[in-house]
Scaffold this active site. Sequence first.
Site, PDB file in Angstrom:
ATOM      1  N   ARG A  77     -14.318  23.186  11.604  1.00  0.00           N
ATOM      2  CA  ARG A  77     -15.746  22.911  11.384  1.00  0.00           C
ATOM      3  C   ARG A  77     -16.599  24.032  11.963  1.00  0.00           C
ATOM      4  O   ARG A  77     -17.590  24.469  11.354  1.00  0.00           O
ATOM      5  CB  ARG A  77     -16.125  21.579  12.055  1.00  0.00           C
ATOM      6  CG  ARG A  77     -15.579  20.355  11.346  1.00  0.00           C
ATOM      7  CD  ARG A  77     -15.687  19.097  12.208  1.00  0.00           C
ATOM      8  NE  ARG A  77     -15.352  17.886  11.447  1.00  0.00           N
ATOM      9  CZ  ARG A  77     -14.978  16.742  11.990  1.00  0.00           C
ATOM     10  NH1 ARG A  77     -14.864  16.637  13.314  1.00  0.00           N
ATOM     11  NH2 ARG A  77     -14.705  15.692  11.230  1.00  0.00           N
ATOM     12  N   HIS A 108     -10.754  16.267  22.064  1.00  0.00           N
ATOM     13  CA  HIS A 108     -11.258  16.080  20.700  1.00  0.00           C
ATOM     14  C   HIS A 108     -12.274  14.944  20.778  1.00  0.00           C
ATOM     15  O   HIS A 108     -11.947  13.782  20.594  1.00  0.00           O
ATOM     16  CB  HIS A 108     -10.120  15.721  19.743  1.00  0.00           C
ATOM     17  CG  HIS A 108     -10.572  15.367  18.361  1.00  0.00           C
ATOM     18  ND1 HIS A 108     -11.426  16.163  17.630  1.00  0.00           N
ATOM     19  CD2 HIS A 108     -10.314  14.293  17.577  1.00  0.00           C
ATOM     20  CE1 HIS A 108     -11.654  15.598  16.456  1.00  0.00           C
ATOM     21  NE2 HIS A 108     -10.993  14.451  16.404  1.00  0.00           N
ATOM     22  N   LYS A 112       0.842  -1.205   0.000  1.00  0.00           N
ATOM     23  CA  LYS A 112       0.000   0.000   0.000  1.00  0.00           C
ATOM     24  C   LYS A 112       0.875   1.253   0.000  1.00  0.00           C
ATOM     25  O   LYS A 112       0.635   2.201  -0.771  1.00  0.00           O
ATOM     26  CB  LYS A 112      -0.926  -0.007   1.223  1.00  0.00           C
ATOM     27  CG  LYS A 112      -1.718   1.288   1.452  1.00  0.00           C
ATOM     28  CD  LYS A 112      -2.722   1.564   0.345  1.00  0.00           C
ATOM     29  CE  LYS A 112      -3.758   2.609   0.741  1.00  0.00           C
ATOM     30  NZ  LYS A 112      -3.223   3.955   0.897  1.00  0.00           N
ATOM     31  N   ASP A 170     -12.056  20.442  14.693  1.00  0.00           N
ATOM     32  CA  ASP A 170     -13.308  20.903  15.304  1.00  0.00           C
ATOM     33  C   ASP A 170     -13.433  22.424  15.154  1.00  0.00           C
ATOM     34  O   ASP A 170     -14.509  22.948  14.857  1.00  0.00           O
ATOM     35  CB  ASP A 170     -13.341  20.529  16.787  1.00  0.00           C
ATOM     36  CG  ASP A 170     -12.997  19.069  17.009  1.00  0.00           C
ATOM     37  OD1 ASP A 170     -13.898  18.228  16.921  1.00  0.00           O
ATOM     38  OD2 ASP A 170     -11.818  18.786  17.256  1.00  0.00           O
ATOM     39  N   SER A 220      -3.149  16.678  16.938  1.00  0.00           N
ATOM     40  CA  SER A 220      -4.021  17.505  16.091  1.00  0.00           C
ATOM     41  C   SER A 220      -5.132  18.155  16.900  1.00  0.00           C
ATOM     42  O   SER A 220      -5.729  19.149  16.466  1.00  0.00           O
ATOM     43  CB  SER A 220      -4.616  16.672  14.950  1.00  0.00           C
ATOM     44  OG  SER A 220      -5.251  15.515  15.437  1.00  0.00           O
TER      45      SER A 220
END
Length: 318
Positions: free
Chosen positions: A154, A178, A42, A151, A146
């Site tokens: 958003r 979070h 991958k 949030d 992070s």
Amino acid sequence: MLNRVNRVVVIGAGFVGSSYAFALLNQGITEELVLIDLNKEKAEGDAMDLNHGLPFAPSHTKIWYGDYSECGEADIVVITAGANQKPGETRLDLVEKNTKIFKGIVEEIMASGFNGIFLVATNPVDILTYAVWKFSGFPKERVIGSGTILDTARFRFLLGDYFDIDTRNVHAYIIGEHGDTELPVWSNADIAGTAISKWAESKDGFRQEELDQIFMNVRDAAYHIIEKKGATYYGIAMGLVRLTKAILQNENSVLTVSAYLDGEYGQKDLYIGVPAVVNRDGVREIVELELSEEEQQKFTHSVDVLKKTMNSVFPAGK
């Protein structure tokens, strides 16, 4: 003498890791990008695919798949690996399995001689950022989660949409865990220096419930997206790129990251989402917002929930 190049290593080539790599390439922020994943096929496939897009990129980036030894020369190691949040599962439900995964990952990274900055995105991000700090032995400033960066984004987007204002001119923060106990800092929210409450007063037919609903949509956004498409990755990937840029370009930008509190906001010994000044050295300082009494109570509740959950993997005082 050759100029030193920046190297970013991404651990985990899943939805978030590959989206982050794609966004990083599109913004031309680093000269070297290394992809590491348990599934080497991958990671190799992603590196090939990204390299094929280089003729369209804003600047040249050397991209390859590698192993943990590549972390020794890295400026930033971004960890997006770990078990994903399933429908109906909270971020905190993931704590024990991902803490175990992270112990092995951090040991491998540290064995390479890595001496840069850790960025952590895997959930529950606040507890896993604490785990990386503990497992690595790094100074707290050089381990960053992070946090509530997504949030907050958003929140800004939905407020901008509601008031019909460019989201980049909305200044408002989500802080705390979070997750389900995060909170909006309405007392400090503004558009162009004018309080959100003033904008609300001038809006025809305004009802407070509309702002309350905006926050609920922010808090529950991940659940809605996971229900619809299985995972969230574009928004957080772009948030991580913004954080990477702030570090590599020494911006001293204020971003709502998961940072270690050592007395700020009256709290100690945990990582949690708060505004912080971020630069080439990591977190330069925590920005202490002046919270209302209700906001302070909600923040304390968020801290208590995180600490209670953390105790299962990091008993208090140990």
